[in-house]
Design a protein around this motif. Structure first.
Motif, short mmCIF file in Angstrom:
data_model
loop_
_atom_site.label_atom_id
_atom_site.label_comp_id
_atom_site.label_asym_id
_atom_site.label_seq_id
_atom_site.Cartn_x
_atom_site.Cartn_y
_atom_site.Cartn_z
N LEU A 154 0.83 -1.20 0.00
CA LEU A 154 0.00 0.00 0.00
C LEU A 154 0.87 1.26 0.00
O LEU A 154 0.57 2.24 -0.70
CB LEU A 154 -0.93 -0.01 1.20
CG LEU A 154 -1.95 1.12 1.28
CD1 LEU A 154 -2.91 1.10 0.09
CD2 LEU A 154 -2.76 1.03 2.59
N LEU A 155 1.95 1.24 0.76
CA LEU A 155 2.84 2.40 0.78
C LEU A 155 3.57 2.56 -0.55
O LEU A 155 3.92 3.68 -0.93
CB LEU A 155 3.82 2.28 1.94
CG LEU A 155 3.19 2.44 3.33
CD1 LEU A 155 4.23 2.24 4.42
CD2 LEU A 155 2.50 3.80 3.47
N LEU A 158 1.18 4.50 -2.47
CA LEU A 158 1.26 5.89 -2.04
C LEU A 158 2.47 6.58 -2.67
O LEU A 158 2.36 7.73 -3.13
CB LEU A 158 1.35 5.97 -0.51
CG LEU A 158 1.57 7.36 0.09
CD1 LEU A 158 0.42 8.29 -0.23
CD2 LEU A 158 1.79 7.26 1.60
N ASP A 159 3.60 5.91 -2.71
CA ASP A 159 4.80 6.51 -3.31
C ASP A 159 4.58 6.85 -4.78
O ASP A 159 5.03 7.91 -5.26
CB ASP A 159 5.99 5.56 -3.17
CG ASP A 159 6.54 5.51 -1.76
OD1 ASP A 159 6.23 6.43 -0.97
OD2 ASP A 159 7.27 4.55 -1.44
N ARG A 160 3.90 5.98 -5.51
CA ARG A 160 3.61 6.27 -6.92
C ARG A 160 2.71 7.50 -7.05
O ARG A 160 2.89 8.33 -7.95
CB ARG A 160 2.95 5.07 -7.59
CG ARG A 160 3.88 3.92 -7.91
CD ARG A 160 3.14 2.86 -8.73
NE ARG A 160 2.61 3.42 -9.96
CZ ARG A 160 1.53 2.95 -10.59
NH1 ARG A 160 0.85 1.93 -10.08
NH2 ARG A 160 1.11 3.52 -11.72
N ILE A 161 1.73 7.61 -6.14
CA ILE A 161 0.84 8.78 -6.15
C ILE A 161 1.64 10.04 -5.87
O ILE A 161 1.49 11.07 -6.55
CB ILE A 161 -0.29 8.58 -5.12
CG1 ILE A 161 -1.20 7.42 -5.55
CG2 ILE A 161 -1.10 9.86 -4.93
CD1 ILE A 161 -2.16 6.95 -4.46
N LEU A 162 2.51 9.97 -4.87
CA LEU A 162 3.33 11.13 -4.51
C LEU A 162 4.28 11.52 -5.62
O LEU A 162 4.58 12.71 -5.82
CB LEU A 162 4.10 10.84 -3.23
CG LEU A 162 3.26 10.63 -1.96
CD1 LEU A 162 4.14 10.14 -0.81
CD2 LEU A 162 2.54 11.91 -1.57
N ASP A 163 4.77 10.54 -6.36
CA ASP A 163 5.68 10.82 -7.47
C ASP A 163 4.97 11.44 -8.66
O ASP A 163 5.57 12.18 -9.44
CB ASP A 163 6.39 9.54 -7.92
CG ASP A 163 7.43 9.05 -6.93
OD1 ASP A 163 7.83 9.85 -6.06
OD2 ASP A 163 7.82 7.87 -7.01
N GLY A 164 3.67 11.14 -8.81
CA GLY A 164 2.96 11.54 -10.02
C GLY A 164 2.07 12.76 -9.90
O GLY A 164 1.57 13.26 -10.91
#
Length: 352
Positions: A154-155, A158-164
């Motif tokens: 899940l994190l 989240l990292d992909r969301i934060l990167d994009g």
């Protein structure tokens, strides 16, 4: 008494596509909101019910039971570790949250650039807690070992969301629902789905860990929930006591983190039957930083403005400031009720 300050959209909204959700939210509530979710369309229509299908694709996991349990196109049978497989050896597939968020962000940013969505509004991404998914859809004997594996996956989402997505345009909401099923059942251990002893310290601590993973430039909030299957709670809260305790303990825990951050918002439900002082009275003990917005989910489609106004009047006896919302997302509400719900929000909330 002044009107409640602002409104909050919890997550799911009963439209078929994200563009309709964004456009309608901005049209009806653009001056009342600080953030807009994408409505949790597609496979996310019933919150986390699509996760078993995702997890079952992993080598080393298998379904519990031989026959599918259908929720529309989904199979909601739980999963378990295959014989001889250790949880730490699993490689989970994409969980679907990052793909959905990044696709929705393209629509949001296009509409914002065109002036449809006000520039000040953020895109809200709602994510479940690992406790919610693991406690709902993993066999009891595997929950303790599987939770860290799911949290890592899940994190990664989240990292992909934060990167994009630009951080100044993003808000993350952690949805905590099963936590309250566990809390309410804690006195009856045979009914509890917990794989841990101290249900308060463990769940508050785990949620604080998730919050710490959200960078400071990204807003972060919490939706505290008593469920919404068939527009009903899994148990009706006797009052706001457990919700207030959880909010206070979580707020204190996040302020004690190395990042020492205050939550940007907290949302709690108000059952439709409750406009009495007994339900709202524990709110007098709420202890949140000034920068944390607090939303009461007191809007219900069945009684609209009249019912919301009654609940607001009682809440104002115990709170100086709060915003309004529905008690959960309304993606599963009957067709034709969505716009009236927007109108109720607009009527009972002051603009930001």
């Amino acid at each position: 008494m002044t009107q409640p300050q602002g409104a909050h959209l919890v997550g799911s909204i009963n439209f078929d596509d994200v563009e309709t959700t964004f456009r309608t939210s901005a049209e009806y509530l653009g001056t009342h909101l600080k953030r807009i979710p994408d409505g949790e369309v597609g496979e996310r229509f019933h919150w986390i019910a699509f996760q078993p299908d995702r997890l079952a694709a992993a080598a080393g996991l298998e379904r519990v039971g031989d026959e599918p349990i259908r929720l529309r196109e989904l199979d909601v049978r739980p999963v378990k570790l295959s014989p001889g497989v250790s949880a730490e050896d699993l490689v989970l597939p994409a969980l679907g949250y990052a793909d959905a968020a990044l696709a929705s962000w393209e629509v949001f940013s296009r509409l914002q650039a065109a002036g449809v969505i006000p520039e000040r509004l953020r895109f809200q991404v709602s994510l479940p807690t690992p406790v919610g998914v693991v406690g709902s859809f993993v066999a009891a004997e595997d929950r303790a070992s599987f939770e860290p594996v799911y949290q890592a996956a899940l994190l990664a989402e989240l990292d992909r969301i934060l990167d994009g997505i630009p951080h100044e345009s993003l808000a993350i909401q952690w949805d905590a629902a099963l936590e309250f099923a566990i809390i309410e059942a804690a006195g009856y251990r045979q009914q509890s789905r917990a794989w841990f002893e101290d249900v308060w310290a463990y769940q508050v601590g785990r949620l604080a860990e998730l919050i710490e993973c959200v960078p400071g430039e990204v807003e972060v909030g919490i939706h505290l929930c008593y469920g919404d299957a068939g527009e009903k709670h899994f148990v009706e809260p006797s009052d706001t006591g457990n919700l207030v305790r959880f909010a206070n303990e979580l707020s204190a825990a996040t302020l004690a983190l190395p990042t020492s951050r205050a939550l940007d918002w907290i949302h709690i439900p108000v059952p439709i039957e409750r406009d009495d002082e007994a339900y709202f009275a524990p709110l007098a003990g709420l202890r949140l930083p000034d920068e944390t917005e607090f939303y009461l989910g007191l809007i219900h489609r069945e009684d609209g403005v009249e019912g919301a106004t009654r609940r607001i009047a009682t809440a104002q006896r115990f709170l100086d400031s709060f915003g309004v919302a529905t008690e959960c997302g309304f993606g599963r509400a009957p067709e034709g009720t969505t716009v009236p719900l927007f109108e109720t929000h607009r009527t009972v909330a002051a603009a930001w």
